[in-house]
Design a protein around this motif. Sequence first.
Motif, PDB file in Angstrom:
ATOM      1  N   GLN A 102       0.797  -1.310  -0.034  1.00 15.50           N
ATOM      2  CA  GLN A 102       0.057  -0.037  -0.027  1.00 15.50           C
ATOM      3  C   GLN A 102       0.792   1.165  -0.029  1.00 15.50           C
ATOM      4  N   VAL A 103       0.320   2.288  -0.631  1.00 18.61           N
ATOM      5  CA  VAL A 103       1.263   3.429  -0.730  1.00 18.61           C
ATOM      6  C   VAL A 103       0.648   4.681   0.077  1.00 18.61           C
ATOM      7  N   MET A 104       1.376   5.472   0.889  1.00 19.82           N
ATOM      8  CA  MET A 104       0.934   6.444   1.445  1.00 19.82           C
ATOM      9  C   MET A 104       0.332   7.454   0.489  1.00 19.82           C
ATOM     10  N   ASP A 105      -1.033   7.668   0.686  1.00 20.65           N
ATOM     11  CA  ASP A 105      -1.667   8.705  -0.032  1.00 20.65           C
ATOM     12  C   ASP A 105      -1.564  10.170   0.212  1.00 20.65           C
ATOM     13  N   PHE A 106      -0.502  10.907  -0.033  1.00 19.98           N
ATOM     14  CA  PHE A 106      -0.285  12.215   0.520  1.00 19.98           C
ATOM     15  C   PHE A 106      -1.501  13.169  -0.306  1.00 19.98           C
ATOM     16  N   MET A 107      -1.648  12.845  -1.471  1.00 19.26           N
ATOM     17  CA  MET A 107      -2.660  13.614  -2.125  1.00 19.26           C
ATOM     18  C   MET A 107      -4.077  13.517  -1.349  1.00 19.26           C
ATOM     19  N   PHE A 108      -4.483  12.273  -0.928  1.00 21.15           N
ATOM     20  CA  PHE A 108      -5.825  12.095  -0.269  1.00 21.15           C
ATOM     21  C   PHE A 108      -5.805  13.019   0.912  1.00 21.15           C
ATOM     22  N   VAL A 109      -4.615  12.710   1.753  1.00 20.25           N
ATOM     23  CA  VAL A 109      -4.537  13.259   3.096  1.00 20.25           C
ATOM     24  C   VAL A 109      -4.335  14.711   2.724  1.00 20.25           C
ATOM     25  N   TYR A 110      -3.812  15.162   1.998  1.00 21.86           N
ATOM     26  CA  TYR A 110      -3.799  16.646   1.858  1.00 21.86           C
ATOM     27  C   TYR A 110      -5.195  17.288   1.538  1.00 21.86           C
ATOM     28  N   VAL A 111      -5.909  16.592   0.968  1.00 17.92           N
ATOM     29  CA  VAL A 111      -7.203  17.386   0.387  1.00 17.92           C
ATOM     30  C   VAL A 111      -8.233  16.857   1.921  1.00 17.92           C
ATOM     31  N   CYS A 112      -7.972  15.845   2.462  1.00 18.12           N
ATOM     32  CA  CYS A 112      -8.802  15.682   3.923  1.00 18.12           C
ATOM     33  C   CYS A 112      -8.332  16.930   4.820  1.00 18.12           C
ATOM     34  N   LEU A 113      -6.996  17.172   5.000  1.00 19.58           N
ATOM     35  CA  LEU A 113      -6.628  18.251   5.954  1.00 19.58           C
ATOM     36  C   LEU A 113      -6.948  19.619   5.517  1.00 19.58           C
ATOM     37  N   VAL A 114      -6.739  19.794   4.304  1.00 13.92           N
ATOM     38  CA  VAL A 114      -7.102  21.255   3.854  1.00 13.92           C
ATOM     39  C   VAL A 114      -8.480  21.661   3.926  1.00 13.92           C
ATOM     40  N   SER A 115      -9.468  20.575   3.570  1.00 16.81           N
ATOM     41  CA  SER A 115     -10.714  20.511   3.860  1.00 16.81           C
ATOM     42  C   SER A 115     -11.212  20.588   5.301  1.00 16.81           C
ATOM     43  N   TYR A 116     -10.727  19.752   6.194  1.00 16.76           N
ATOM     44  CA  TYR A 116     -10.867  19.858   7.425  1.00 16.76           C
ATOM     45  C   TYR A 116     -10.674  21.355   8.253  1.00 16.76           C
ATOM     46  N   TYR A 117      -9.276  21.814   8.044  1.00 18.56           N
ATOM     47  CA  TYR A 117      -8.767  22.901   8.740  1.00 18.56           C
ATOM     48  C   TYR A 117      -9.210  24.229   8.141  1.00 18.56           C
ATOM     49  N   PHE A 118      -9.451  24.144   6.905  1.00 14.55           N
ATOM     50  CA  PHE A 118      -9.551  25.606   6.378  1.00 14.55           C
ATOM     51  C   PHE A 118     -10.972  25.568   5.432  1.00 14.55           C
ATOM     52  N   GLY A 119     -11.973  24.763   5.484  1.00 13.55           N
ATOM     53  CA  GLY A 119     -13.222  24.916   5.111  1.00 13.55           C
ATOM     54  C   GLY A 119     -13.570  24.066   3.837  1.00 13.55           C
ATOM     55  N   THR A 120     -14.717  24.313   3.603  1.00 11.44           N
ATOM     56  CA  THR A 120     -15.422  23.806   2.400  1.00 11.44           C
ATOM     57  C   THR A 120     -14.753  24.265   1.037  1.00 11.44           C
ATOM     58  N   ILE A 121     -14.770  25.760   0.871  1.00  7.98           N
ATOM     59  CA  ILE A 121     -14.329  26.595  -0.394  1.00  7.98           C
ATOM     60  C   ILE A 121     -12.744  25.939  -0.531  1.00  7.98           C
ATOM     61  N   ASP A 122     -11.962  26.166   0.205  1.00  8.70           N
ATOM     62  CA  ASP A 122     -10.535  25.754   0.120  1.00  8.70           C
ATOM     63  C   ASP A 122     -10.432  24.497  -0.169  1.00  8.70           C
ATOM     64  N   GLY A 123     -11.389  23.419   0.507  1.00  5.17           N
ATOM     65  CA  GLY A 123     -11.384  22.102   0.350  1.00  5.17           C
ATOM     66  C   GLY A 123     -11.675  21.678  -1.052  1.00  5.17           C
ATOM     67  N   LEU A 124     -12.744  22.250  -1.647  1.00  4.47           N
ATOM     68  CA  LEU A 124     -13.362  21.996  -2.925  1.00  4.47           C
ATOM     69  C   LEU A 124     -12.128  22.428  -4.169  1.00  4.47           C
TER      70      LEU A 124
END
Lengths: 290, 210
Positions: free
Chosen positions: B40-62
Amino acid sequence: MTALAVLLLVAVVILGAIPNSPVKNMVKPINAVISPIQKIVKNAGDALGNFYAAISDGIAIREENQELKSQIVELQYVITQNDEARIKYEELKDAFHIKDTFSSYEIYGAAILSRDADEWFSIIRVDIGTDDGLVVDNGSSLAVVDVQMNLLGRVIETGKDNSKILPLIHEGFNVIGKVNEVNGAVVVISGDSYLKNDGLCLVTGIDANIIPEIGSEIVTSGDGGLFPQGIPIGTITSVDTSDPLNITATLLPYTEIGSVKDLFIMVPNAPEDSEFIDADSSQVSNTDGE
Amino acid sequence: MVNNMIDSALIRKIVVYFIYTMLIVCVQVSFPNSFTFNHQVMDFMFVYVCLVSYYFGTIDGLIIGCVVGICRDVLATPVIVGTDGNANLVYGLGLLLMVGVSLLSSNFFTKHTRRKFSFAMMDVLVMTILYKLFGHIVNLGFNIFILGKNYSLSFQQVLFDSITTQFILNLLAALPVVVLLRFMGPYRSGINPRLLNKSEFGGDDNWLTI
């Protein structure tokens, strides 16, 4: 609003799955932007890796250097012998008109740009495309081999300056192979979601009367027209005969996709360039007279 | 003066998001072997999107979700085997995945709790499990009902080799991403000011704590 957006995205996905859909053309400009950036990051990463390797390997290299110096003397002697053997081989080759196995194919070297992002986003991208002369039409494909000419995968799509390769162990990959011996059994090699984790392929279509033995070498059969005949694929590692109607085996490919950095794409020469069919004798010959 | 401050904050946001997005996307697809464990590969893209969305809200996340999703589709296009046995590249799945993840993550307990580190990790964990479960269920259904063949992964393999390994790797990948986003992130204070102003932007008033 959200539901509408999701519906729109689903529509894009479905549209993207249709061959020749405009979605593929829509992502081309994005590819043009991101490819150079990704190349820079990859090169920087490679340079950093090389620098680190240079330091960590320094001591080992010094010791190895001493050992290699002594080997050079021995090798010089072997080279002299090999030179003589090569001359003899060339003479024999001419004498018996040995044809190079893949002489009717142009070989294009390529470097890997990107690999799989996760278990479901698993395409390999390489740095040559239509600009370099690679063209894959619908229904056609090009064989991809490693430096030892072992089968690695096939080209699934070509872009302007990059191409996408479907690796041998991917569950979407299929190739007809045969045991590399006279009248060897013909089998189907395909990727499998479970076996790919161990770097293995699934072998099916095995005739109950001609079951390949463990250790048998499998090469491409040339059936189907996508791959030339005789490209080594791998060896049989196990055979499951528990169901006589569905005998399966596992195959360990020769090529280790994870460690491959450079690969080669086999492009068949145009018929007028390499071969012509003699109407009288119905024999296929090369234009160079071989 | 105020306009200059807004401009500099906006420029910082755009530049930081651009650099991080390109870096994470390129590292993910260029050196996956360096971040692989148990296949299995560490999914930095996935994690990055999760965290941006969680910390900085829907607009940034989208926005980040869309960009990362498109990049994922372009650089690591998924392949689906058709009923004719041919493998086909499918564009748009990465986009769909990342937009879905950003929508879910930006609403992950953000209404009633502060956006804190422990919940960010929980967000990554839950999203990874959901993604993997969904992926395997879709694969299972596709194999059985459309291709008419068995899914070769057993329940145990899905549970332990795929899901468990992936969420452990993604939690590890989340640590450097959290540090980058919170302390060298798109917002100088580590907080999206929009999320502090409930009435103006419709966001929540649960500011960030770590």
